[in-house]
Scaffold this motif. Structure first.
Motif, mmCIF file in Angstrom:
data_model
loop_
_atom_site.group_PDB
_atom_site.id
_atom_site.type_symbol
_atom_site.label_atom_id
_atom_site.label_comp_id
_atom_site.label_asym_id
_atom_site.label_seq_id
_atom_site.Cartn_x
_atom_site.Cartn_y
_atom_site.Cartn_z
ATOM 1 N N ASP A 205 58.512 41.767 15.242
ATOM 2 C CA ASP A 205 60.005 40.902 15.292
ATOM 3 C C ASP A 205 59.949 42.403 13.627
ATOM 4 O O ASP A 205 61.129 42.882 13.768
ATOM 5 C CB ASP A 205 59.723 40.205 14.129
ATOM 6 N N GLY A 206 58.969 43.173 13.164
ATOM 7 C CA GLY A 206 59.107 43.887 11.876
ATOM 8 C C GLY A 206 59.196 45.503 12.508
ATOM 9 O O GLY A 206 59.307 46.345 11.194
ATOM 10 N N SER A 207 58.558 45.300 13.481
ATOM 11 C CA SER A 207 57.721 46.950 13.532
ATOM 12 C C SER A 207 57.410 47.289 15.063
ATOM 13 O O SER A 207 57.222 45.897 15.700
ATOM 14 C CB SER A 207 56.084 47.217 12.616
ATOM 15 N N ALA A 208 57.464 48.337 15.781
ATOM 16 C CA ALA A 208 56.510 49.026 17.029
ATOM 17 C C ALA A 208 56.278 49.847 17.108
ATOM 18 O O ALA A 208 56.298 51.341 16.747
ATOM 19 C CB ALA A 208 58.319 48.826 17.916
ATOM 20 N N GLN A 209 54.977 50.291 17.831
ATOM 21 C CA GLN A 209 54.575 51.573 18.265
ATOM 22 C C GLN A 209 54.949 51.974 19.537
ATOM 23 O O GLN A 209 54.669 50.739 20.779
ATOM 24 C CB GLN A 209 53.080 50.961 17.934
ATOM 25 N N LEU A 210 55.476 53.164 19.874
ATOM 26 C CA LEU A 210 55.642 53.371 21.372
ATOM 27 C C LEU A 210 55.149 54.657 21.321
ATOM 28 O O LEU A 210 55.022 55.596 20.396
ATOM 29 C CB LEU A 210 57.465 53.519 21.238
ATOM 30 N N ASP A 211 54.863 55.379 22.772
ATOM 31 C CA ASP A 211 55.199 56.453 22.907
ATOM 32 C C ASP A 211 56.007 56.764 24.039
ATOM 33 O O ASP A 211 56.955 56.242 24.540
ATOM 34 C CB ASP A 211 53.676 56.582 24.286
ATOM 35 N N VAL A 212 56.208 58.040 23.725
ATOM 36 C CA VAL A 212 57.877 58.652 24.608
ATOM 37 C C VAL A 212 57.299 59.885 25.297
ATOM 38 O O VAL A 212 56.896 60.913 24.668
ATOM 39 C CB VAL A 212 58.800 59.455 23.971
ATOM 40 N N TRP A 213 56.805 60.086 26.899
ATOM 41 C CA TRP A 213 56.985 61.020 27.740
ATOM 42 C C TRP A 213 58.393 62.097 27.770
ATOM 43 O O TRP A 213 59.154 61.344 27.996
ATOM 44 C CB TRP A 213 55.951 60.643 28.272
ATOM 45 N N CYS A 214 57.661 62.834 27.395
ATOM 46 C CA CYS A 214 58.928 63.880 26.801
ATOM 47 C C CYS A 214 58.385 65.205 28.202
ATOM 48 O O CYS A 214 57.347 66.296 28.250
ATOM 49 C CB CYS A 214 59.209 64.736 25.487
ATOM 50 N N THR A 215 60.118 66.077 28.544
ATOM 51 C CA THR A 215 59.382 67.519 28.622
ATOM 52 C C THR A 215 60.404 68.437 27.934
ATOM 53 O O THR A 215 61.488 67.366 27.303
ATOM 54 C CB THR A 215 60.132 67.127 30.316
ATOM 55 N N GLY A 216 60.736 69.036 28.317
ATOM 56 C CA GLY A 216 61.793 69.966 27.354
ATOM 57 C C GLY A 216 61.383 71.834 27.584
ATOM 58 O O GLY A 216 60.738 71.905 28.289
ATOM 59 N N VAL A 217 63.065 72.710 27.162
ATOM 60 C CA VAL A 217 62.636 74.072 26.892
ATOM 61 C C VAL A 217 62.734 74.433 25.756
ATOM 62 O O VAL A 217 63.024 74.035 24.543
ATOM 63 C CB VAL A 217 63.283 74.394 27.773
ATOM 64 N N PHE A 218 61.477 75.132 25.212
ATOM 65 C CA PHE A 218 61.579 75.954 24.144
ATOM 66 C C PHE A 218 61.037 77.454 24.545
ATOM 67 O O PHE A 218 60.597 78.139 24.681
ATOM 68 C CB PHE A 218 60.514 75.082 23.831
#
Length: 287
Positions: A205-218
């Motif tokens: 209820d008070g916290s969350a641990q997450l992964d975000v898989w990303c792509t990008g241009v730099f």
């Protein structure tokens, strides 16, 4: 950014020695070499049976796909999908629309007011990933505004100090930026991230641990750029906490990949890349 074949089967028919019991006169039996080896048996004399088998397999495959689609469209962001309560490995949450508004408003140009739910945490993580790896993070003033907006109050001062030490004038110059994080020498710096998906590692209820898989241009778009725009794949690990009516970042780390095999796309010129950055806007992400 810191982010066929091959089974040896040639399909050709080969002629064996005279088959045992064959009449004299040089008659031979023809056999087809199969991928897993042949025992010398004759080809089937009733092709119709093979056709029936193929049709049956296709029908079973269609039925299996239909069953899987029927069972996978829950779309409930607070369901057990992605949870580990059953003892099995976490699964990816469904991306079907749930009807829940992902975000209420924006503060300092950053989405805010995420729902107090598993789905809301995923929306927050995806949006924060875009913000943390954007052009704005290189400008000291804008970076401070971002940190104050998306980090928990007790982590703001520490995070500012860490990022200010990381984005030194020497590093910015190496990237083709001036001390204010702006591109120089007639180039345009590009730093744009696109989340590919989110995964909830742990939720309460008070916290969350997450992964975000990303792509990008730099990189720097410019004819004389020594740091050309390139693509990247990376995963951000974010620990969020529910503070003052919204999800905020406690800490985050980054690792490379998972990265697919590079395609054979035509490489665009610096001007085409620069135009694309100006012409295509970003998104507000939901789970």
């Amino acid at each position: 950014m810191n982010i066929g074949g091959g089974d040896g089967y040639d399909g050709r028919a080969r002629t064996s020695d005279s088959a045992p019991g064959a009449p004299e006169g040089g008659l031979t039996a023809t056999r087809t070499r199969l991928p897993d080896g042949d025992t010398g048996g004759r080809p089937p004399t009733r092709p119709g049976r093979s056709l029936v088998t193929v049709v049956a397999v296709i029908v079973l495959l269609i039925a299996a796909i239909a069953f899987a689609n029927r069972g996978g469209g829950g779309g409930d962001g607070d369901s057990a999908a992605g949870d580990n309560r059953s003892g099995s490995a976490p699964r990816a949450d469904s991306t079907a629309p749930s009807g829940e508004k992902p975000v209420k408003n924006k503060e300092a140009g950053i989405p805010s007011g995420f729902p107090h739910s598993r789905q809301g945490a995923q929306s927050a993580a995806a949006n924060y990933a875009v913000t943390l790896v954007s052009n704005d993070i290189f400008n000291a003033q804008r970076r401070g505004e971002i940190i104050e907006r998306i980090f928990t109050p007790d982590k703001v001062a520490e995070t500012k100090r860490q990022m200010d030490r990381a984005y030194t004038p020497a590093l910015l110059s190496k990237m083709g930026l001036d001390e204010d994080g702006n591109a120089k020498n007639g180039t345009k710096y590009v730093s744009r991230t696109a989340p590919m998906g989110t995964k909830v590692r742990k939720y309460s209820d008070g916290s969350a641990q997450l992964d975000v898989w990303c792509t990008g241009v730099f990189g720097n778009a410019g004819k004389k750029s020594t740091n050309p725009v390139a693509s990247d794949w990376f995963t951000l690990h974010l620990d969020l906490r529910w503070v003052e009516g919204d999800w905020r970042v406690e800490k985050f780390t980054q690792k490379e990949g998972p990265a697919p095999v590079n395609g054979d796309n035509r490489i665009s010129g610096a001007e085409e890349i620069s135009d694309a950055v100006d012409e295509f806007g970003g998104f507000t992400y939901a789970r």
